[in-house]
Design a protein around this motif. Structure first.
Motif, mmCIF file in Angstrom:
data_model
loop_
_atom_site.group_PDB
_atom_site.id
_atom_site.type_symbol
_atom_site.label_atom_id
_atom_site.label_comp_id
_atom_site.label_asym_id
_atom_site.label_seq_id
_atom_site.Cartn_x
_atom_site.Cartn_y
_atom_site.Cartn_z
ATOM 1 N N GLU A 6 100.004 44.082 35.101
ATOM 2 C CA GLU A 6 100.759 44.078 33.851
ATOM 3 C C GLU A 6 101.621 45.317 33.811
ATOM 4 O OE1 GLU A 6 98.042 43.574 30.605
ATOM 5 O OE2 GLU A 6 97.571 41.518 31.202
ATOM 6 N N LEU A 7 102.837 45.147 33.336
ATOM 7 C CA LEU A 7 103.791 46.237 33.317
ATOM 8 C C LEU A 7 104.473 46.269 31.954
ATOM 9 C CD1 LEU A 7 105.968 47.044 36.327
ATOM 10 C CD2 LEU A 7 107.030 47.071 34.098
ATOM 11 N N THR A 8 104.630 47.465 31.395
ATOM 12 C CA THR A 8 105.311 47.650 30.110
ATOM 13 C C THR A 8 106.378 48.715 30.295
ATOM 14 O OG1 THR A 8 103.294 47.084 28.914
ATOM 15 C CG2 THR A 8 104.982 48.268 27.679
ATOM 16 N N PHE A 9 107.580 48.431 29.794
ATOM 17 C CA PHE A 9 108.679 49.381 29.981
ATOM 18 C C PHE A 9 109.613 49.358 28.781
ATOM 19 C CE2 PHE A 9 112.813 50.773 31.552
ATOM 20 C CZ PHE A 9 112.459 51.950 32.200
ATOM 21 N N PRO A 10 109.840 50.531 28.129
ATOM 22 C CA PRO A 10 110.772 50.596 26.996
ATOM 23 C C PRO A 10 112.221 50.677 27.492
ATOM 24 C CG PRO A 10 109.755 52.728 27.358
ATOM 25 C CD PRO A 10 109.137 51.785 28.356
ATOM 26 N N LEU A 11 113.081 49.805 26.996
ATOM 27 C CA LEU A 11 114.478 49.789 27.431
ATOM 28 C C LEU A 11 115.246 51.059 27.073
ATOM 29 C CD1 LEU A 11 115.603 46.086 26.893
ATOM 30 C CD2 LEU A 11 115.184 47.299 29.036
ATOM 31 N N THR A 46 111.024 46.510 24.186
ATOM 32 C CA THR A 46 110.110 46.884 25.264
ATOM 33 C C THR A 46 109.795 45.633 26.066
ATOM 34 O OG1 THR A 46 109.127 48.692 24.003
ATOM 35 C CG2 THR A 46 107.811 47.786 25.805
ATOM 36 N N ILE A 47 109.971 45.721 27.371
ATOM 37 C CA ILE A 47 109.648 44.595 28.253
ATOM 38 C C ILE A 47 108.169 44.685 28.611
ATOM 39 C CG2 ILE A 47 110.029 43.591 30.543
ATOM 40 C CD1 ILE A 47 112.940 44.510 30.305
ATOM 41 N N LYS A 48 107.466 43.582 28.419
ATOM 42 C CA LYS A 48 106.061 43.478 28.807
ATOM 43 C C LYS A 48 105.942 42.275 29.724
ATOM 44 C CE LYS A 48 104.433 45.479 24.513
ATOM 45 N NZ LYS A 48 103.625 45.321 23.321
ATOM 46 N N ALA A 49 105.392 42.484 30.921
ATOM 47 C CA ALA A 49 105.331 41.403 31.896
ATOM 48 C C ALA A 49 103.981 41.350 32.586
ATOM 49 C CB ALA A 49 106.430 41.582 32.939
ATOM 50 N N THR A 50 103.581 40.137 32.947
ATOM 51 C CA THR A 50 102.404 39.894 33.772
ATOM 52 C C THR A 50 102.909 39.204 35.039
ATOM 53 O OG1 THR A 50 101.029 39.604 31.809
ATOM 54 C CG2 THR A 50 100.158 38.731 33.887
ATOM 55 N N LEU A 51 102.502 39.740 36.186
ATOM 56 C CA LEU A 51 102.972 39.216 37.468
ATOM 57 C C LEU A 51 101.806 39.007 38.425
ATOM 58 C CD1 LEU A 51 105.183 41.873 36.758
ATOM 59 C CD2 LEU A 51 106.451 40.232 38.106
ATOM 60 N N ASN A 52 101.867 37.932 39.200
ATOM 61 C CA ASN A 52 100.912 37.696 40.282
ATOM 62 C C ASN A 52 101.571 38.147 41.578
ATOM 63 O OD1 ASN A 52 99.011 36.503 38.589
ATOM 64 N ND2 ASN A 52 99.762 34.445 38.978
#
Length: 158
Positions: free
Chosen positions: A107-112, A56-62
């Motif tokens: 914040e974004l979470t996405f299961p591959l 699972t991709i978990k990202a924090t972006l500005n």
């Protein structure tokens, strides 16, 4: 005229000519217009890390929207993937978050698993190794958008 008065007059004249004393404020140089931007702050797994369909991709972006940005349909940050077809990106499922303000952090979470295995009849198949991009998008109509900022390509190993 007494000597002291003459010296004072010459000093006043000299300081005026040299710009000493009351000086008008110089106008500030024009500021560069604000631009749209999207910056990856953190991501797990990190680019280059080994992933699988269970990852699972978990990202924090500005992000920042330019002052003149306006859209009746809003903005979002989306995660898209490189398919086996060149020149496009794709995703499946809920891969975006709505941008609430002109500037902030999302914040974004996405299961591959959502993009990993797809039937051959589906137009886009995930290219391996997995490569993804985060996009800041201006929504132009329901279900339609324009990319206004993006991160560089992020590639994982398998």
């Amino acid at each position: 005229m007494p000597l002291v008065a003459r010296v004072s007059s010459y000093l006043f004249l000299l300081m005026s000519l040299l710009g000493c004393g009351g000086k008008e404020d110089e106008p500030e140089p024009p500021k560069a217009p604000a631009t749209n931007s999207l910056t990856l702050v953190t991501m797990t797994p990190a680019a280059g890390a080994k992933v699988s369909k269970e990852s699972t991709i978990k990202a924090t972006l500005n992000y920042t929207l330019a002052d003149d940005e306006a859209s009746a349909f809003g903005y979002r940050v989306d995660l898209l993937f490189k398919p086996t077809v060149s020149g496009v990106t794709f995703t499946r499922g809920q891969s975006w978050v709505v941008v609430p303000d002109k500037k902030g952090t999302v914040e974004l979470t996405f299961p591959l698993i959502s993009v990993w295995e797809t039937p051959a009849s589906v137009p886009y198949q995930l290219q391996h190794p997995v490569t993804c991009y985060f996009y800041l998008q201006r929504m132009t109509a329901p279900g339609k958008s324009t990319i206004i900022a993006q991160t560089p390509a992020l590639t994982f190993t398998e």
